[in-house]
Motif scaffolding. Structure first.
Motif, short mmCIF file in Angstrom:
data_model
loop_
_atom_site.label_atom_id
_atom_site.label_comp_id
_atom_site.label_asym_id
_atom_site.label_seq_id
_atom_site.Cartn_x
_atom_site.Cartn_y
_atom_site.Cartn_z
N GLY A 1 47.70 55.73 64.92
CA GLY A 1 48.04 56.98 65.71
C GLY A 1 49.31 57.51 64.96
N ILE A 2 49.63 57.44 64.69
CA ILE A 2 50.56 59.23 63.62
C ILE A 2 50.84 60.09 63.17
N THR A 3 50.10 61.07 64.14
CA THR A 3 49.54 62.11 63.62
C THR A 3 50.54 62.67 63.05
N ASN A 4 51.58 62.97 62.75
CA ASN A 4 52.61 63.33 61.59
C ASN A 4 53.12 62.82 60.76
N LEU A 5 52.32 62.03 60.36
CA LEU A 5 52.01 61.34 58.98
C LEU A 5 50.78 61.61 58.88
N PRO A 6 50.86 61.87 58.11
CA PRO A 6 49.00 62.81 57.44
C PRO A 6 48.79 61.33 56.75
N PHE A 7 47.91 60.98 56.32
CA PHE A 7 47.70 59.64 55.03
C PHE A 7 48.02 59.79 54.13
N GLY A 8 47.11 61.39 53.53
CA GLY A 8 47.14 61.22 52.16
C GLY A 8 48.51 61.53 51.48
N THR A 9 49.39 62.51 52.51
CA THR A 9 50.79 63.09 52.31
C THR A 9 51.40 61.43 52.13
N PHE A 10 51.30 60.84 53.65
CA PHE A 10 52.27 59.40 53.45
C PHE A 10 52.40 58.53 52.28
N VAL A 11 50.66 58.98 51.52
CA VAL A 11 50.82 57.38 50.91
C VAL A 11 51.32 57.54 49.50
N MET A 12 51.29 59.39 48.91
CA MET A 12 51.23 59.90 47.99
C MET A 12 52.84 59.68 47.72
N LEU A 13 53.60 59.23 48.85
CA LEU A 13 54.94 59.96 48.52
C LEU A 13 55.69 57.91 48.97
N MET A 14 55.16 56.85 49.49
CA MET A 14 55.66 56.11 49.38
C MET A 14 55.22 55.09 48.63
N GLN A 15 54.18 55.57 47.80
CA GLN A 15 53.24 54.41 46.37
C GLN A 15 54.62 54.52 45.74
N PRO A 16 54.53 56.04 44.90
CA PRO A 16 55.41 56.60 44.07
C PRO A 16 57.08 55.54 43.29
N ILE A 17 57.25 56.05 44.78
CA ILE A 17 58.88 55.75 45.38
C ILE A 17 59.68 54.19 44.77
N HIS A 18 57.77 53.49 45.68
CA HIS A 18 58.80 51.83 45.79
C HIS A 18 58.05 51.49 44.68
N LEU A 19 57.75 51.87 43.80
CA LEU A 19 57.00 51.40 42.40
C LEU A 19 58.45 51.75 42.06
N ALA A 20 59.50 52.33 42.19
CA ALA A 20 60.11 52.41 41.14
C ALA A 20 61.47 51.97 41.31
N ILE A 21 61.45 51.33 43.21
CA ILE A 21 61.80 50.66 43.89
C ILE A 21 61.73 49.02 43.16
N GLY A 22 60.77 48.42 42.88
CA GLY A 22 59.82 47.75 42.23
C GLY A 22 60.60 47.12 41.13
N VAL A 23 60.39 47.72 40.22
CA VAL A 23 60.87 48.55 38.78
C VAL A 23 62.20 46.80 38.77
N VAL A 24 63.14 47.92 39.89
CA VAL A 24 64.30 47.30 40.17
C VAL A 24 64.36 46.06 40.56
N GLU A 25 63.83 46.20 40.84
CA GLU A 25 63.95 44.59 42.30
C GLU A 25 63.30 43.71 41.09
N GLY A 26 62.46 43.80 40.28
CA GLY A 26 61.70 42.97 39.29
C GLY A 26 62.58 42.48 38.87
N LEU A 27 63.77 43.64 37.95
CA LEU A 27 64.49 43.11 36.62
C LEU A 27 65.90 42.38 37.69
N ILE A 28 65.98 42.73 39.33
CA ILE A 28 66.86 41.81 39.70
C ILE A 28 66.85 39.89 39.98
#
Length: 350
Positions: A167-194
């Motif tokens: 119930g964290i109301t100041n983190l709207p689901f749509g906004t939060f997921v659209m920020l979290m997923q792309p940035i962790h996609l980039a992080i995942g690429v680097v982790e995969g290489l390591i």
């Protein structure tokens, strides 16, 4: 992706503690036939290496954000999913208790998000599927890259769901997921290489480690002293020196919070959250991977702090070395206790 307590309600945090404890209990039961005198030190040294590696945030170009190795997939590949999950838990327990990295209420979530998806979904369903026809550099690379991306995407989406259910109301689901997923996609690429680089080295040095981890066999009489030495030296150098070069940009979760709310951290409510924060403040002797000042807070020089770069700081180096040693002891002790209990059960039925 170390969640703070402010992102969770006590109900969600407590539920994830219970779920994670269940996964740990299941892992302990399943791993009993895989732990021998060779795997115990391997669990310890790999735990120390992952602890040190997580101190080094790498910059994601063009974003103003950074990320670090999660390590769950690497542990699963080299130890098997059950020992890998328990070692990941050891890393996060030491970080949360003594370095204030991730909240105490959120510890169940952090272990689940960083350990469960990588060890029990990304590793068996993706990595093993890709390399099942035999190990080659290309298959290790493809398996590590794809599995790391999927594991981190599942973990980051789980963070979003946990905040939504809290119930964290100041983190709207749509906004939060659209920020979290792309940035962790980039992080995942680097982790995969390591991950691919480390696994390729192990495969060329002692391929039996990967093969036996995949089948759940004991390591037996194979000699792994060289691998242990290299990983131990890498952990010492990484935690003691390379940690100075950690990116000063906020990590993927902090960056997402900053863009969604204007703050890298949310304020924790009173009650359970403040009680746990007080307890963590008393327990953690290297908060944010640095020495405490007279007020009991981090004195600076920790990864992520603003200021000079590289952040050459004794507190950071000591944190890396002490934390790595503590993780090594906890992970190895976990393996040793499991092995001892299994041996005791076997003797009772002789």
């Amino acid at each position: 992706m170390h969640m703070a307590d402010a992102l969770l309600s006590p109900a969600v945090g407590g539920t994830m503690w219970a779920v994670t404890a269940g996964v740990a209990a299941y892992s302990i039961k399943k791993v009993q036939g895989e732990v021998d005198e060779q795997k115990v030190p391997l669990m310890g040294v790999l735990g120390a290496f992952v602890f040190a590696a997580q101190m080094i945030n790498f910059t994601i170009p063009g974003t103003g954000s950074s990320g670090h190795l999660g390590g769950g997939l690497l542990l699963a590949i080299l130890l098997g999913p059950y020992a890998g999950f328990l070692t990941m838990a050891s890393v996060l327990i030491i970080q949360g208790l003594f370095f204030a990295d991730g909240g105490l209420l959120a510890m169940g979530c952090n272990i689940f998000n960083l350990g469960f998806y990588t060890c029990f979904i990304a590793y068996p369903l993706i990595y093993k599927t890709i390399v099942r026809r035999g190990y080659t550099t290309r298959r290790i690379f493809a398996g590590s890259l794809l599995a790391a991306i999927v594991g981190l995407q599942l973990g980051s989406f789980s963070v979003v769901l946990e905040t939504l259910l809290s119930g964290i109301t100041n983190l709207p689901f749509g906004t939060f997921v659209m920020l979290m997923q792309p940035i962790h996609l980039a992080i995942g690429v680097v982790e995969g290489l390591i991950t691919a680089a480390v696994v390729t080295y192990i495969w060329k040095t002692r391929p039996e480690i990967l093969e036996k981890a995949a089948t759940g066999e004991l390591l037996g009489g194979i000699t792994i002293k060289k691998v242990l030495t290299v990983l131990a030296v890498a952990a010492v150098i990484t935690g003691g020196v390379f940690s100075w070069f950690a990116s000063t940009y906020p990590d993927g979760l902090e960056w997402s919070l900053l863009n969604a709310t204007g703050k890298e951290e949310l304020e924790a409510p009173d009650g359970v959250h403040q009680a746990l924060a007080y307890l963590q403040e008393k327990i953690s002797f290297f908060p944010d991977y640095g020495f405490k000042n007279n007020a009991g807070e981090a004195a600076g020089g920790a990864p992520g702090d603003e200021g000079m770069w590289p952040a050459v700081d004794a507190g950071t180096s000591v944190s890396g070395l002490v934390g790595g040693a503590m993780t090594l002891i906890l992970a190895a002790a976990t393996g040793l206790i499991i092995r001892t209990v299994k041996r005791g059960k076997g003797q009772r039925f002789v």
